[in-house]
Design a protein around this motif. Structure first.
Motif, PDB file in Angstrom:
ATOM      1  N   ASP A 808       1.033  -1.564   0.014  1.00 29.86           N
ATOM      2  CA  ASP A 808      -0.100   0.403  -0.006  1.00 29.86           C
ATOM      3  C   ASP A 808       0.676   1.155  -0.263  1.00 29.86           C
ATOM      4  N   VAL A 809       0.981   1.992  -0.871  1.00 27.02           N
ATOM      5  CA  VAL A 809       1.988   3.055  -1.412  1.00 27.02           C
ATOM      6  C   VAL A 809       0.646   3.935  -1.542  1.00 27.02           C
ATOM      7  N   GLN A 810       1.912   5.356  -0.746  1.00 26.97           N
ATOM      8  CA  GLN A 810       0.740   6.521  -0.965  1.00 26.97           C
ATOM      9  C   GLN A 810       1.949   7.452  -1.294  1.00 26.97           C
ATOM     10  N   VAL A 811       2.345   7.915  -1.496  1.00 23.38           N
ATOM     11  CA  VAL A 811       3.469   8.916  -1.193  1.00 23.38           C
ATOM     12  C   VAL A 811       2.609  10.237  -1.773  1.00 23.38           C
ATOM     13  N   LEU A 812       3.372  12.140  -1.286  1.00 24.68           N
ATOM     14  CA  LEU A 812       2.496  13.171  -0.984  1.00 24.68           C
ATOM     15  C   LEU A 812       4.039  14.048  -1.300  1.00 24.68           C
ATOM     16  N   ARG A 813       3.817  14.925  -2.568  1.00 26.69           N
ATOM     17  CA  ARG A 813       5.374  15.815  -2.473  1.00 26.69           C
ATOM     18  C   ARG A 813       4.896  16.476  -2.658  1.00 26.69           C
ATOM     19  N   ILE A 814       5.220  17.640  -1.386  1.00 27.80           N
ATOM     20  CA  ILE A 814       4.173  19.604  -2.345  1.00 27.80           C
ATOM     21  C   ILE A 814       6.351  19.968  -1.742  1.00 27.80           C
ATOM     22  N   GLY A 815       6.038  21.395  -2.703  1.00 30.71           N
ATOM     23  CA  GLY A 815       7.212  21.937  -3.419  1.00 30.71           C
ATOM     24  C   GLY A 815       6.651  23.129  -3.747  1.00 30.71           C
ATOM     25  N   ALA A 816       7.280  24.376  -2.766  1.00 27.72           N
ATOM     26  CA  ALA A 816       8.097  26.043  -3.108  1.00 27.72           C
ATOM     27  C   ALA A 816       8.086  26.312  -3.100  1.00 27.72           C
ATOM     28  N   ASP A 817       8.671  27.730  -4.356  1.00 26.25           N
ATOM     29  CA  ASP A 817       9.474  27.925  -4.947  1.00 26.25           C
ATOM     30  C   ASP A 817       9.266  29.862  -4.236  1.00 26.25           C
ATOM     31  N   TYR A 818       9.048  30.583  -3.311  1.00 23.14           N
ATOM     32  CA  TYR A 818       8.778  31.151  -3.191  1.00 23.14           C
ATOM     33  C   TYR A 818       9.749  32.992  -2.891  1.00 23.14           C
ATOM     34  N   LYS A 819       9.277  34.057  -4.133  1.00 21.87           N
ATOM     35  CA  LYS A 819      10.471  35.268  -4.073  1.00 21.87           C
ATOM     36  C   LYS A 819      10.175  35.939  -3.098  1.00 21.87           C
ATOM     37  N   ILE A 820      10.560  36.210  -1.983  1.00 23.17           N
ATOM     38  CA  ILE A 820       9.854  37.065  -1.162  1.00 23.17           C
ATOM     39  C   ILE A 820      10.823  38.722  -1.201  1.00 23.17           C
ATOM     40  N   THR A 821      11.909  38.430  -2.014  1.00 22.58           N
ATOM     41  CA  THR A 821      11.927  40.003  -2.667  1.00 22.58           C
ATOM     42  C   THR A 821      12.474  39.732  -4.046  1.00 22.58           C
ATOM     43  N   ASP A 822      13.222  40.651  -4.738  1.00 18.64           N
ATOM     44  CA  ASP A 822      13.631  40.574  -5.780  1.00 18.64           C
ATOM     45  C   ASP A 822      14.721  39.383  -5.782  1.00 18.64           C
TER      46      ASP A 822
END
Length: 880
Positions: A808-822
């Motif tokens: 029983d395989v359940q793999v969740l992937r969440i990723g984020a890249d966020y530019k706070i400033t330039d």
């Protein structure tokens, strides 16, 4: 006395007027197109009474000037045979540099005043003894003349030099010299610049208080100046600099940086320095500064230059890991020649010791390239028993008693004898089963090697926790109707190394070699039939087990039938497999004792498909090719295509093949009696854009043009199979009910624009009334904001007659890249095993990107390790 003085000035005026007239009136000399240097001049004030005056100044009022055009205020110094001066474009010359004071005008520049023209000798035309050529001689190499402009110009007796005072500017093409005063020596073409010196030469920008240059080669020196070397993107502040070639300088007491501003984020200061044409910088007595504060010292430092590869130390990787301790990996890059280079790695880990690595890359031509890597470590740690093994390593039941640890891997693309014989080599061999799991990150690690191999060669390597590593050499050639391939493969079984299992009992099969021949599908002359065939020869070797030869021949005949929009292709094939075995070892009792067994079987099938489509025009006025529409886009039409497909495959696969020796999957052909039906929907958009295209040759204008492109932005595929054997099955019905219909597969690919990417595949069981498998990946991206990533992989346990899956395989992937400033970006990735309620990996990082540097700080946590990495990158130093 006054009368004598008046007569003297009249005589001098009569003497100079014919000279000026000759310079302005076409003659044999001037009509030949001679070189000209134009020098603006302002009428000097009346001379003061003096009995010792050595300088002659002429007051030439505008009304008394010769026939030259009134708007000009210049001194023209003709040389031999030169074309007319080009129009001077101040904006193009200065590019992004702030404009200096506006000079008087030559072609394209406006001014007022009289004209004086004097002859000058081009230095290239001078003889060996330095004698000037006769006036009207051809210019050597067709050199463009210099134009000199200033508020006031003074000429000495005999024209030994000219003195330009006040906003003096010396220009030729896009090169210019500007200063408060410029002294130009006619014979040597040496110029002396004083006060607010600013030089633009071949893209370089020089600023100083004083400087001197030879106009024939632009060699010279400057004091207390700043230099921007465009070819290598280097800013230099120096007490003294000598320019000895194009973009080549020697410095004293200098500061080097790629950062803009008065207080750079980082810089190198040196007692002496040298920067050559390639941008390579050598520094002596060097300090590395952060915000002008010294932090490191080196007696000698060599920095890379332009885009051309150069030898030197690379930026090190610094990290701390619970598994490896404190680490630093220092690479040294060495250029052998234009086609080859080496990288040496010194990777020190406080918990393991010093790992040394070597990478060799080469690319002799467009068809040949290779990347060969090896790392070696004499490990201070061993795992001779289970207690010394890390917890995550104990599940395989293997130990790691060896201290000598290594990993050899490579990819190579090339050819043998001639380019048509393509050769590909993949090497992947490792010392033990734990190596790639322990040394996964970093420049010498598994992830870095895998990423580079995929990017440069498009071929992957086996996963890091696999107990086998495969190395292959593959040779191939194709003709119009035929093709051949040859392969040698060696599989390294890590379970039979380092005393874990006896190597003499290793059953791993090695293919030495495998040869394939193909006849591509072609029409049989004189018939409506198509024919294709494949043949394979193998010699299999094992340390422990059956060895032998296998040949397999597989011809197929098909009949394409077109009924209007529908195409049907029935086919029939025959497969014959023959073996030659010297003896049977480590085989089940059901295996035949015949040393030359064989198998013959047939195959049947057909494929039917068609396509329907319709174009929907969108209600929008088409974009016109106008300047105000540049950069605008719009969708003009949509095309919807529907492609149904029906396939049938019948492969009887006789049970007698169970008695054959087993080397690989070809020895056990899976029986098929299956109908597969699918329908695919595709949406294709037509997009119109208005872009700026280059104008006519020689102009700096842009012309708006309309361009059109197409994109399949949505693909939706629905597929299911019907197993005729399962529908007719009569055995074991009490335990496994009949389930002839396969899972319904829905596959979607969405790519409307660069902002969104969706790849999804779902399998739904009509009997369990639920999904049994998921593969989803969604990416949302916006340049000035960041990126979001969502992934979900899911496998549901299944127990059926035709398939069994207990996991029983359940793999969740969440990723984020966020530019706070330039400049500041936050990155994060999270992988979770939902079924096991455990984290697979957590990582978070900060990336600070400035104009001239980048700093990365990353924290990662896995069940087997925790690490923190710090990386620096001095951006753009030495790069054009």
């Amino acid at each position: 006395m006054k009368r004598k003085r008046l007569v003297t000035f009249l005589a001098l005026g009569l003497f100079f007027c014919p000279l000026a007239g000759l310079a302005q009136t076409p003659s044999e000399d001037s009509a030949s197109g001679g070189n000209e240097v134009r020098l603006p001049v302002t009428a000097p004030p009346p001379p003061k009474a003096s009995g010792t005056t050595r300088q002659v100044r002429l007051e030439l009022p505008v009304t008394a000037s010769p026939a030259a055009p009134a708007p000009l205020k210049a001194v023209e110094i003709p040389t031999a045979n030169q074309p007319a001066l080009p129009v001077f474009d101040e904006k193009q010359l200065l590019q992004q540099i702030a404009a200096p004071p506006q000079p008087p005008s030559f072609p394209g520049v406006n001014s007022n005043g009289p004209e004086l023209r004097l002859g000058v000798t081009p230095p290239q035309a001078a003889g060996a003894g330095g004698a000037a050529p006769a006036r009207g001689a051809a210019a050597v190499g067709g050199e463009q003349p210099w134009s000199l402009a200033a508020d006031r110009i003074i000429g000495q007796h005999g024209s030994e030099y000219l003195e330009a005072l006040g906003s003096a500017t010396l220009v030729r093409g896009f090169n210019s010299l500007r200063a408060d005063s410029i002294r130009y020596y006619n014979a040597s073409r040496w110029v002396v610049l004083r006060g607010n010196v600013r030089v633009l030469w071949e893209g370089d920008v020089l600023e100083a208080q004083e400087a001197e240059f030879d106009l024939s080669n632009m060699q010279g020196w400057l004091k207390h100046g700043k230099i921007f070397v465009a070819k290598s993107n280097v800013h230099v502040e120096t007490a003294y600099a000598k320019k000895y070639a194009t973009s080549s300088y020697r410095f004293q007491n200098a500061k080097f940086t790629a950062c803009d501003g008065e207080k750079p984020a980082w810089s190198f200061t040196a007692e002496e320095g040298d920067l050559d044409l390639t941008g390579r910088t050598r520094l002596w007595g060097t300090r590395f500064n952060v915000l002008d504060q010294p932090v490191l010292y080196s007696p000698y430092l060599l920095l890379p230059g332009s885009g051309k590869r150069q030898s030197g130390l690379l930026i090190p990787d610094i990290s701390r890991s619970s598994q490896r301790g404190y680490t630093i990996n220092q690479p040294y890059y060495h250029v052998i020649d234009e086609e080859r280079d080496l990288t040496f790695y010194e990777y020190y880990m406080t918990k393991h010791g010093l790992m040394q690595g070597l990478e060799y890359r080469h690319s002799e031509n467009s068809r040949t390239k290779g990347d060969w890597r090896i790392d070696y470590l004499h490990d201070s740690k061993v795992a001779a028993n289970q207690h010394q093994e890390e917890l995550y390593q104990q599940s395989d039941g293997l130990l790691r008693p060896n201290r000598n640890r290594w990993w050899l891997r490579s990819k190579y693309d090339g050819f043998v004898a001639e380019p048509e014989w393509a050769l590909k080599i993949d090497l992947d061999m490792v010392s033990d089963q734990n190596y790639l799991r322990e040394f996964n990150p970093g420049a010498s690690g598994y992830e870095s090697s895998r990423k580079n191999f995929l990017k440069d060669f498009g071929r992957d390597i086996e996963v890091s926790d696999s107990l086998t590593r495969t190395s292959t050499a593959f040779l191939s050639r194709s003709w119009d109707a035929f093709g051949v391939t040859a392969k040698v493969a060696w599989v390294q079984n890590l379970a039979y190394m380092n005393g874990n299992n006896s190597s003499s009992r290793n059953p791993t099969t090695q293919s030495l070699p495998e040869i394939n021949a193909f006849a591509f599908k072609n029409a049989i002359p004189g018939t409506p039939l198509d024919f294709e065939a494949a043949g394979r020869f193998n010699y299999f070797w094992r340390e422990f087990g059956t060895r032998g030869i296998r040949t397999d021949i597989h011809p197929t005949v098909s009949l394409p039938l077109n009924w209007g929009p529908v195409t049907l292709v029935p086919s029939a094939g025959l497969r014959n497999t023959a073996y030659t075995v010297g003896g049977y070892t480590n085989e089940p009792s059901s295996t035949t004792t015949n040393k030359t067994p064989a198998r013959t079987m047939y195959e049947l099938g057909f494929t039917g498909f068609t396509e329907f489509s319709r174009v929907f025009k969108l209600d929008a006025a088409p974009l016109s090719a106008s300047a105000e529409n540049i950069g605008k886009t719009q969708w003009g039409a949509l095309r919807h295509s529907v492609m149904p497909r029906l396939e049938f495959a019948y492969v009887p696969a006789p049970k007698s093949q169970e008695r054959l020796p087993y080397f690989d999957s070809l020895d056990r052909i899976t029986r098929q009696n299956k109908i597969t039906y699918s329908v695919t929907n595709v949406l294709d958009r037509k997009r119109t854009s208005v872009v700026a295209a280059p104008g006519p040759a020689g102009s700096n204008t842009a012309v708006p043009v309309v361009s059109t492109d197409y994109l399949d932005f949505l693909s939706l595929r629905l597929e299911q199979s019907f197993d005729r054997d399962e529908a007719a099955r009569t055995e074991d019905l009490a335990r496994y009910p009949k389930r002839p219909f396969s899972d319904i597969m829905l596959q979607a690919d969405v790519r409307p624009e660069k902002f969104v990417t969706l790849s999804s595949r779902t399998y739904y069981s009509p009997y369990l009334k639920r999904p049994t498998e998921h593969e989803h990946l969604l990416t949302l991206h916006k340049d000035d904001l960041g990126e979001l990533r969502f992934g979900h992989d899911y496998l549901y346990p299944i127990s059926e007659y035709t398939r069994t899956r207990t996991s029983d395989v359940q793999v969740l992937r969440i990723g984020a890249d966020y530019k706070i400033t330039d400049k500041l970006k936050v990155t994060s990735d999270y992988r979770l095993d939902i079924a096991a309620h455990s984290d697979l990996e957590k990582s978070a990082g900060l990336v600070w990107t400035d104009q001239c540097y980048e700093v990365q700080l990353k924290y990662s946590r896995k069940p087997s390790d925790q690490s923190i990495e710090l990386r620096f990158n001095l951006l753009d130093f030495g790069k054009p």
